[in-house]
Design an enzyme around this catalytic site. Structure first.
Site, mmCIF file in Angstrom:
data_model
loop_
_atom_site.group_PDB
_atom_site.id
_atom_site.type_symbol
_atom_site.label_atom_id
_atom_site.label_comp_id
_atom_site.label_asym_id
_atom_site.label_seq_id
_atom_site.Cartn_x
_atom_site.Cartn_y
_atom_site.Cartn_z
ATOM 1 N N LYS A 116 0.727 -1.181 0.018
ATOM 2 C CA LYS A 116 -0.070 -0.004 0.033
ATOM 3 C C LYS A 116 0.965 1.351 0.137
ATOM 4 O O LYS A 116 0.580 2.305 -0.597
ATOM 5 C CB LYS A 116 -1.069 -0.024 1.130
ATOM 6 C CG LYS A 116 -2.024 -0.954 0.941
ATOM 7 C CD LYS A 116 -2.906 -1.050 2.222
ATOM 8 C CE LYS A 116 -4.103 -2.050 2.060
ATOM 9 N NZ LYS A 116 -3.770 -3.291 1.847
ATOM 10 N N GLU A 200 -1.645 7.905 7.906
ATOM 11 C CA GLU A 200 -2.712 8.725 7.114
ATOM 12 C C GLU A 200 -3.533 9.424 8.129
ATOM 13 O O GLU A 200 -3.832 8.927 8.993
ATOM 14 C CB GLU A 200 -3.500 7.856 6.186
ATOM 15 C CG GLU A 200 -2.732 7.252 4.937
ATOM 16 C CD GLU A 200 -3.585 6.634 4.038
ATOM 17 O OE1 GLU A 200 -3.178 6.419 2.893
ATOM 18 O OE2 GLU A 200 -4.846 6.236 4.306
ATOM 19 N N GLU A 275 -9.832 1.837 -5.136
ATOM 20 C CA GLU A 275 -10.690 1.982 -4.032
ATOM 21 C C GLU A 275 -10.360 3.454 -3.616
ATOM 22 O O GLU A 275 -9.212 3.841 -3.534
ATOM 23 C CB GLU A 275 -10.411 1.149 -2.998
ATOM 24 C CG GLU A 275 -10.752 -0.412 -3.442
ATOM 25 C CD GLU A 275 -11.120 -1.100 -2.085
ATOM 26 O OE1 GLU A 275 -10.867 -0.701 -0.868
ATOM 27 O OE2 GLU A 275 -11.273 -2.277 -2.226
ATOM 28 N N GLU A 289 -6.400 2.066 -2.541
ATOM 29 C CA GLU A 289 -6.014 0.821 -2.921
ATOM 30 C C GLU A 289 -6.163 0.379 -4.136
ATOM 31 O O GLU A 289 -7.439 0.717 -4.479
ATOM 32 C CB GLU A 289 -5.602 -0.236 -2.040
ATOM 33 C CG GLU A 289 -7.018 -0.741 -1.431
ATOM 34 C CD GLU A 289 -6.938 -1.840 -0.526
ATOM 35 O OE1 GLU A 289 -5.986 -2.345 -0.450
ATOM 36 O OE2 GLU A 289 -7.992 -1.791 0.047
ATOM 37 N N ASN A 291 -7.312 -3.398 -5.828
ATOM 38 C CA ASN A 291 -7.314 -4.707 -5.742
ATOM 39 C C ASN A 291 -7.070 -5.541 -7.130
ATOM 40 O O ASN A 291 -7.738 -5.212 -8.182
ATOM 41 C CB ASN A 291 -8.659 -5.141 -5.123
ATOM 42 C CG ASN A 291 -8.859 -4.853 -3.795
ATOM 43 O OD1 ASN A 291 -8.232 -5.189 -3.005
ATOM 44 N ND2 ASN A 291 -9.936 -3.929 -3.542
ATOM 45 N N ARG A 293 -7.479 -7.856 -8.861
ATOM 46 C CA ARG A 293 -8.043 -9.475 -9.105
ATOM 47 C C ARG A 293 -9.478 -9.012 -9.179
ATOM 48 O O ARG A 293 -9.948 -7.846 -9.216
ATOM 49 C CB ARG A 293 -8.074 -9.998 -7.647
ATOM 50 C CG ARG A 293 -8.407 -9.240 -6.445
ATOM 51 C CD ARG A 293 -8.428 -10.290 -5.191
ATOM 52 N NE ARG A 293 -8.546 -9.704 -3.907
ATOM 53 C CZ ARG A 293 -9.676 -8.885 -3.443
ATOM 54 N NH1 ARG A 293 -10.765 -9.097 -4.128
ATOM 55 N NH2 ARG A 293 -9.718 -8.194 -2.248
#
Length: 331
Positions: A116, A200, A275, A289, A291, A293
């Protein structure tokens, strides 16, 4: 087109992939452990190969056994589903090295998005907005304390390799940071074999909105709408809603354009999800992030767009998918 594919997963997603493969005229190979010998996904496929013990590390995570199963059955490609090996760049590379096609993004994209903190640094260079924070590799506690003060409390302390809410702690003040640093680092090491952490700013009135993307690896990327997954329990999504409520047309367009720009930055290929955190006070989107997949909630997008994402993944991997421009769904 392939003649036979192996599905390196179990349960609902294995049945889902098998259904599309059958529609495409492909034969399928299931894999199973001691716990899954009588499972529905085994019966849903044309062949099945035993992998080993019930624990995933003794079966579904033993990729050398999966590669052996593919070779023994004559499968030409492997679909990883979601979870298990779906975001493992070493497995994706091993498939290619074994002369098999990995039905998913290239190992390079999985690697670029896998950690990340590193992915956020990459996205910052691409001009994608990030939540104010510290994403450096130096995890010296004194440095993190200074960075937390610079960002301003409350902050989120997160595991670099984490996911699903594991390795994440809300820190309200400096007095809580030292304990959080020790506990989150230990949890991250135990679960992900990586104790790396980053900070963050905590967005107090946040929504979680994700964009489904599909890239052809040649620079073309489609944004297939967004899903609002803000309703969660214990950091797990409970409700998915599309289109995301309350967004203006301008916000939605910018959100999709940002997701496309991000995917293009890593020459993304296949299905993926970008996201974002949406600050309901300022109206600002921040990258969270990627994903790399197929996600559990991909079916929500499929119902709205009419796209079979699994079919697109298989056809692209086989070199049989037409131009994405010609496939773009009509709004």
């Amino acid at each position: 087109m392939f003649k036979k594919i192996l599905i390196a997963n179990r349960g609902e997603i294995a049945c889902r992939v098998a259904a599309t493969a059958r529609r495409l005229g492909l034969r399928t190979v299931a894999v199973y452990s001691d716990a899954d010998a009588d499972a529905k996904h085994v019966a849903a496929c044309d062949e099945a190969v035993y992998l080993g013990g019930s624990a995933p590390q003794d079966s579904y995570l033993r990729w050398e056994r999966i590669l052996d199963a593919a070779r023994a059955t004559g499968a030409q490609a492997i679909h990883p589903g979601y979870g298990f090996l779906s975001e493992n760049e070493a497995f994706a590379q091993a498939c290619g090295d074994a002369g098999l096609v990995f039905i998913g993004p290239p190992a390079s994209a999985i690697q670029a998005m896998g950690l990340k903190a590193e992915s956020k640094q990459l996205m910052e260079k691409a001009g994608v907005p990030l939540v104010p924070g510290y994403h450096g590799a130096d995890n010296n506690p004194d440095l993190l304390a200074r960075e937390a003060s610079r960002i301003g409390y409350p902050v989120m302390l997160k595991s670099t390799a984490g996911g699903g809410g594991i390795g994440m702690r809300l820190v309200w003040n400096a007095a809580e940071l030292a304990d959080a640093f020790e506990n989150v680092g230990r949890l991250a090491q135990a679960n992900f074999k990586d104790a790396g952490l980053f900070l963050e700013k905590f967005v107090e009135q946040a929504r979680h909105i994700e964009v489904q993307v599909f890239g052809d690896g040649q620079g073309q990327v489609l944004a297939l709408g967004e899903r609002d997954c803000s309703v969660q329990r214990r950091n797990q999504k409970v409700i998915e809603e599309t289109p995301a409520p309350g967004l203006t047309d301008a916000q939605r367009s910018e959100l999709h354009a940002t997701a496309v720009r991000l995917a293009q930055a890593v020459n993304y290929r296949s299905a993926g999800t970008v996201e974002f955190v949406y600050d309901a006070v300022t109206g600002q989107f921040y990258f969270l992030e990627v994903n790399t997949r197929l996600q559990v909630e991909h079916g929500v997008t499929e119902q709205v767009t009419g796209v079979d994402l699994v079919a697109w993944m298989v056809q692209l991997a086989a070199g049989d998918l037409p131009s994405l421009d010609s496939l773009k769904p009509t709004p």
